[in-house]
Design a protein around this motif. Sequence first.
Motif, PDB file in Angstrom:
ATOM      1  N   ASN A 149       0.665  -1.327  -0.059  1.00 17.40           N
ATOM      2  CA  ASN A 149      -0.230  -0.083  -0.085  1.00 17.40           C
ATOM      3  C   ASN A 149       0.894   1.258   0.114  1.00 17.40           C
ATOM      4  O   ASN A 149       0.600   2.168   0.630  1.00 17.40           O
ATOM      5  CB  ASN A 149      -0.748  -0.008   1.281  1.00 17.40           C
ATOM      6  CG  ASN A 149      -1.871  -1.079   1.233  1.00 17.40           C
ATOM      7  OD1 ASN A 149      -2.436  -1.704   0.165  1.00 17.40           O
ATOM      8  ND2 ASN A 149      -2.818  -1.521   2.248  1.00 17.40           N
ATOM      9  N   GLU A 150       1.982   1.023  -0.557  1.00 18.83           N
ATOM     10  CA  GLU A 150       2.738   2.481  -0.908  1.00 18.83           C
ATOM     11  C   GLU A 150       2.233   3.385  -1.969  1.00 18.83           C
ATOM     12  O   GLU A 150       1.718   2.529  -2.733  1.00 18.83           O
ATOM     13  CB  GLU A 150       4.213   1.921  -1.015  1.00 18.83           C
ATOM     14  CG  GLU A 150       5.070   0.945   0.129  1.00 18.83           C
ATOM     15  CD  GLU A 150       6.219   0.120  -0.465  1.00 18.83           C
ATOM     16  OE1 GLU A 150       7.237   0.302   0.290  1.00 18.83           O
ATOM     17  OE2 GLU A 150       6.045  -0.254  -1.768  1.00 18.83           O
ATOM     18  N   LEU A 151       2.481   4.495  -1.778  1.00 16.83           N
ATOM     19  CA  LEU A 151       2.106   5.433  -2.926  1.00 16.83           C
ATOM     20  C   LEU A 151       3.230   5.345  -4.019  1.00 16.83           C
ATOM     21  O   LEU A 151       4.520   5.381  -3.543  1.00 16.83           O
ATOM     22  CB  LEU A 151       1.941   6.921  -2.317  1.00 16.83           C
ATOM     23  CG  LEU A 151       1.054   8.007  -3.121  1.00 16.83           C
ATOM     24  CD1 LEU A 151      -0.313   7.408  -2.812  1.00 16.83           C
ATOM     25  CD2 LEU A 151       1.009   9.226  -2.458  1.00 16.83           C
ATOM     26  N   PHE A 199       1.700   9.656   8.093  1.00 16.78           N
ATOM     27  CA  PHE A 199       1.880  10.551   6.939  1.00 16.78           C
ATOM     28  C   PHE A 199       2.585   9.395   5.903  1.00 16.78           C
ATOM     29  O   PHE A 199       3.133   9.861   5.023  1.00 16.78           O
ATOM     30  CB  PHE A 199       3.202  11.389   7.076  1.00 16.78           C
ATOM     31  CG  PHE A 199       2.513  12.748   7.931  1.00 16.78           C
ATOM     32  CD1 PHE A 199       1.981  13.716   7.388  1.00 16.78           C
ATOM     33  CD2 PHE A 199       2.495  12.565   9.507  1.00 16.78           C
ATOM     34  CE1 PHE A 199       1.392  14.715   7.943  1.00 16.78           C
ATOM     35  CE2 PHE A 199       1.979  13.569  10.152  1.00 16.78           C
ATOM     36  CZ  PHE A 199       1.271  14.430   9.496  1.00 16.78           C
ATOM     37  N   SER A 200       2.739   8.010   6.157  1.00 12.29           N
ATOM     38  CA  SER A 200       3.082   7.124   5.289  1.00 12.29           C
ATOM     39  C   SER A 200       2.404   6.747   3.989  1.00 12.29           C
ATOM     40  O   SER A 200       2.917   6.607   2.953  1.00 12.29           O
ATOM     41  CB  SER A 200       3.441   5.715   6.011  1.00 12.29           C
ATOM     42  OG  SER A 200       4.157   5.773   6.976  1.00 12.29           O
ATOM     43  N   LYS A 201       1.044   6.908   4.093  1.00  8.56           N
ATOM     44  CA  LYS A 201       0.214   6.443   2.911  1.00  8.56           C
ATOM     45  C   LYS A 201      -0.128   7.584   2.093  1.00  8.56           C
ATOM     46  O   LYS A 201       0.447   7.981   0.897  1.00  8.56           O
ATOM     47  CB  LYS A 201      -1.010   5.906   3.398  1.00  8.56           C
ATOM     48  CG  LYS A 201      -0.557   4.615   4.351  1.00  8.56           C
ATOM     49  CD  LYS A 201      -0.054   3.619   3.780  1.00  8.56           C
ATOM     50  CE  LYS A 201       0.251   2.504   4.688  1.00  8.56           C
ATOM     51  NZ  LYS A 201       1.196   1.428   4.192  1.00  8.56           N
ATOM     52  N   ALA A 202      -1.020   8.489   2.379  1.00  4.59           N
ATOM     53  CA  ALA A 202      -1.652   9.459   1.433  1.00  4.59           C
ATOM     54  C   ALA A 202      -0.401  10.544   1.004  1.00  4.59           C
ATOM     55  O   ALA A 202      -0.156  11.098  -0.189  1.00  4.59           O
ATOM     56  CB  ALA A 202      -2.668  10.227   1.768  1.00  4.59           C
ATOM     57  N   ALA A 207       6.335   7.101   3.408  1.00  5.07           N
ATOM     58  CA  ALA A 207       6.599   6.007   4.044  1.00  5.07           C
ATOM     59  C   ALA A 207       8.002   5.528   4.641  1.00  5.07           C
ATOM     60  O   ALA A 207       8.450   4.945   5.794  1.00  5.07           O
ATOM     61  CB  ALA A 207       6.272   4.769   3.468  1.00  5.07           C
ATOM     62  N   GLY A 208       8.850   5.868   3.997  1.00  5.59           N
ATOM     63  CA  GLY A 208      10.270   6.118   4.217  1.00  5.59           C
ATOM     64  C   GLY A 208      10.814   6.736   5.417  1.00  5.59           C
ATOM     65  O   GLY A 208      12.007   6.460   5.922  1.00  5.59           O
ATOM     66  N   LEU A 209      10.060   7.862   5.907  1.00  7.15           N
ATOM     67  CA  LEU A 209      10.467   8.646   6.881  1.00  7.15           C
ATOM     68  C   LEU A 209       9.946   8.213   8.171  1.00  7.15           C
ATOM     69  O   LEU A 209      10.413   8.720   9.186  1.00  7.15           O
ATOM     70  CB  LEU A 209      10.252  10.127   6.435  1.00  7.15           C
ATOM     71  CG  LEU A 209      11.113  10.775   5.414  1.00  7.15           C
ATOM     72  CD1 LEU A 209      10.712  12.098   5.259  1.00  7.15           C
ATOM     73  CD2 LEU A 209      12.413  10.711   5.998  1.00  7.15           C
ATOM     74  N   ARG A 210       9.001   7.369   8.175  1.00  7.97           N
ATOM     75  CA  ARG A 210       8.227   6.786   9.543  1.00  7.97           C
ATOM     76  C   ARG A 210       7.808   8.045  10.100  1.00  7.97           C
ATOM     77  O   ARG A 210       8.611   8.398  11.390  1.00  7.97           O
ATOM     78  CB  ARG A 210       9.274   6.052  10.137  1.00  7.97           C
ATOM     79  CG  ARG A 210       9.874   4.953   9.158  1.00  7.97           C
ATOM     80  CD  ARG A 210       9.141   4.158   8.488  1.00  7.97           C
ATOM     81  NE  ARG A 210       7.975   3.411   9.616  1.00  7.97           N
ATOM     82  CZ  ARG A 210       6.869   3.485   9.201  1.00  7.97           C
ATOM     83  NH1 ARG A 210       6.344   4.367   8.093  1.00  7.97           N
ATOM     84  NH2 ARG A 210       5.995   2.823   9.945  1.00  7.97           N
ATOM     85  N   ARG A 227       9.927  17.637   9.671  1.00  6.39           N
ATOM     86  CA  ARG A 227       9.880  18.800   8.752  1.00  6.39           C
ATOM     87  C   ARG A 227       8.900  18.538   7.684  1.00  6.39           C
ATOM     88  O   ARG A 227       7.970  19.052   7.281  1.00  6.39           O
ATOM     89  CB  ARG A 227      11.245  19.328   8.191  1.00  6.39           C
ATOM     90  CG  ARG A 227      11.292  20.305   7.188  1.00  6.39           C
ATOM     91  CD  ARG A 227      12.803  20.899   6.711  1.00  6.39           C
ATOM     92  NE  ARG A 227      12.384  21.906   5.854  1.00  6.39           N
ATOM     93  CZ  ARG A 227      12.210  23.344   5.994  1.00  6.39           C
ATOM     94  NH1 ARG A 227      11.946  23.505   6.955  1.00  6.39           N
ATOM     95  NH2 ARG A 227      12.073  24.073   4.743  1.00  6.39           N
ATOM     96  N   ALA A 228       9.133  17.029   7.181  1.00  7.86           N
ATOM     97  CA  ALA A 228       8.436  16.739   6.108  1.00  7.86           C
ATOM     98  C   ALA A 228       6.820  16.731   6.225  1.00  7.86           C
ATOM     99  O   ALA A 228       6.140  16.964   5.579  1.00  7.86           O
ATOM    100  CB  ALA A 228       8.748  15.259   5.455  1.00  7.86           C
ATOM    101  N   ALA A 229       6.587  16.276   7.554  1.00  7.62           N
ATOM    102  CA  ALA A 229       5.201  15.926   8.011  1.00  7.62           C
ATOM    103  C   ALA A 229       4.600  17.446   8.191  1.00  7.62           C
ATOM    104  O   ALA A 229       3.334  17.711   7.987  1.00  7.62           O
ATOM    105  CB  ALA A 229       5.283  15.066   9.363  1.00  7.62           C
TER     106      ALA A 229
END
Length: 360
Positions: free
Chosen positions: A35-37, A219-222, A226-229, A258-260
């Motif tokens: 279910n990765e983008l 924040f892993s899906k939409a 996913a790689g930042l957890r 920061r990404a989130a």
Amino acid sequence: MSEARSTLHDVRAYREEESSNAEGGSRITFDLSSNELVLPPLPTVLAGIEEGLPRLARYPDPAARDLTREIARHLCLSDDEVAVGPGSAGVLQQILLALCGKGDEVVYAWPGFDAYPLLVAVSGAMGVRVPLTVSGDHDLDEIRTRVSERTRVVILCSPHNPTGTVIDHGELHNFLCSLPDHVVTVLDEAYVEFDRGGDPPGMPQVLREHRNTVVLRTFSKAYGLAGLRVGYAAGPRQVIATVRKTAIPFGVTRLAERAAMLSLRSEGELRERLAAVAAAREELTAGLRELRLPVLPSRANFVWLPLASAAESFARAAATAGVKIRACPGHGVRISVGEAEAHRTLLAALGRRNSRVGIL
């Protein structure tokens, strides 16, 4: 040597036997199992990540306070009603460690997110699995029946992984009202943005109506991180205060924080992306139905086929064509929404197999 916790005896490490590039001896070209983008992070977010790379030598804020404030502001909550951690699975582990121990029980629907049994076992509690209905929904009446004096947590997942079904709000409200005060409900909303077509600000309604409920998001899906957890929980202050105590030190990296934060500020970009995923999901669903396969309507970034005993052979057929999908033995298969080429490859292989021997 001391013995391992007894609840861990019959569980395996998460996907320990899984290969990243092969399935049953077949070389995998497309992975539609997690279910990765398939798209990269949002453009604004990607730029922000690159700007933060020079600071990798420094530890992050152990409390991720900037992100906590950003999420609280987004949800119209106070900071002490939010806890962050390394993905929603990491935050769920914090919740279970905070609330459960030896002799306690955690009730959840099955099949479900395959990390649930492990995370429950790590907490020392026992898992109580309640079968889904034939339509892939939570059997809320049966879940309520299985709640006892030993129950500490009930996990509900909406949209549900792996079926993509959504719990009706009225039914959810009635169910939560029926629970005793000693039970905390964790509403796992890892895929909620796909259902809503965005992540609208403001407190989730369930938190306003039910004081013993915690909402879990990621924040892993939409958002494609996913790689930042990085994920979070929102709920009652007294629960969140305890959940924070079980967090791994420095569990959310500076880049992830920061990404989130940038993700929450990129609503326009997110809506465009979710529309594209929804369109691809409907195309995949239509293609599978043309092959006369039983596909449930999905509100997430994957589709579910209730194939029962044919699930594993179906997954092997897909792997032979170079496409990895997720089989839940005895229940069905879950196929993540991916690239158009991956969908075409899968549908073509299934069509050839169907014409030869039949899929079911």
